[in-house]
Design a protein around this motif. Sequence first.
Motif, PDB file in Angstrom:
ATOM      1  N   SER A  32      -6.079  -0.978  -2.035  1.00  0.00           N
ATOM      2  CA  SER A  32      -4.750  -0.725  -2.763  1.00  0.00           C
ATOM      3  C   SER A  32      -4.016  -1.909  -3.423  1.00  0.00           C
ATOM      4  CB  SER A  32      -3.576  -0.206  -1.480  1.00  0.00           C
ATOM      5  OG  SER A  32      -3.677  -1.196  -0.406  1.00  0.00           O
ATOM      6  N   GLN A  59       0.704  -1.385  -0.075  1.00  0.00           N
ATOM      7  CA  GLN A  59       0.072   0.087  -0.015  1.00  0.00           C
ATOM      8  C   GLN A  59       0.809   1.265  -0.041  1.00  0.00           C
ATOM      9  OE1 GLN A  59      -2.427   1.419   3.509  1.00  0.00           O
ATOM     10  NE2 GLN A  59      -4.098   1.186   2.158  1.00  0.00           N
ATOM     11  N   LEU A 118      -6.747  -2.080   2.429  1.00  0.00           N
ATOM     12  CA  LEU A 118      -5.823  -2.990   1.683  1.00  0.00           C
ATOM     13  C   LEU A 118      -6.187  -3.690   0.634  1.00  0.00           C
ATOM     14  CD1 LEU A 118      -4.233  -4.239   4.970  1.00  0.00           C
ATOM     15  CD2 LEU A 118      -3.239  -2.555   3.577  1.00  0.00           C
TER      16      LEU A 118
END
Length: 154
Positions: free
Chosen positions: A130, A111, A127
Amino acid sequence: MGVGVVNVDRDVLSLVDANVLKVRRGIARPERLHKLYSELLKYIALYEPDEVAIEEPFVARNVQSAIAVGQAQAVAMIAAAASGLNVASYAPREVKLAVTGFGHSSKEQVQEMVFLTLGVIEQPMSLDASDALAVSICHINSRRVQDLTLEERL
């Protein structure tokens, strides 16, 4: 399911969108997959990507979880194919290596590098979102290498 769109303009990558498509857990799996398919088609229609990149299934200890992830990935491939888009897939280690330079990076490290690569000031981002952007970056870099290799052969 994390989804992300990255724009390339004169070799500069920029964030267009990153999101997580969520489907209510209380409904039957076939209905959940259909809802996911419908949401992906809307996302594709909204952003009109040139191509779609998907992270390949990973080996998991929880068989039910691995099956569910594999089914969701298949739905993404079908949505892309239904939209006339080419689909590329990358192994999780390949994505991490392309984005961070280390194939065993943590999701947080991935990330951070996604933010740096796209010039994003740190912001709240899941997460999963990303990770989707990391797959996009991996794909863009892979295409660049293919293009350079093709030019050298000509």
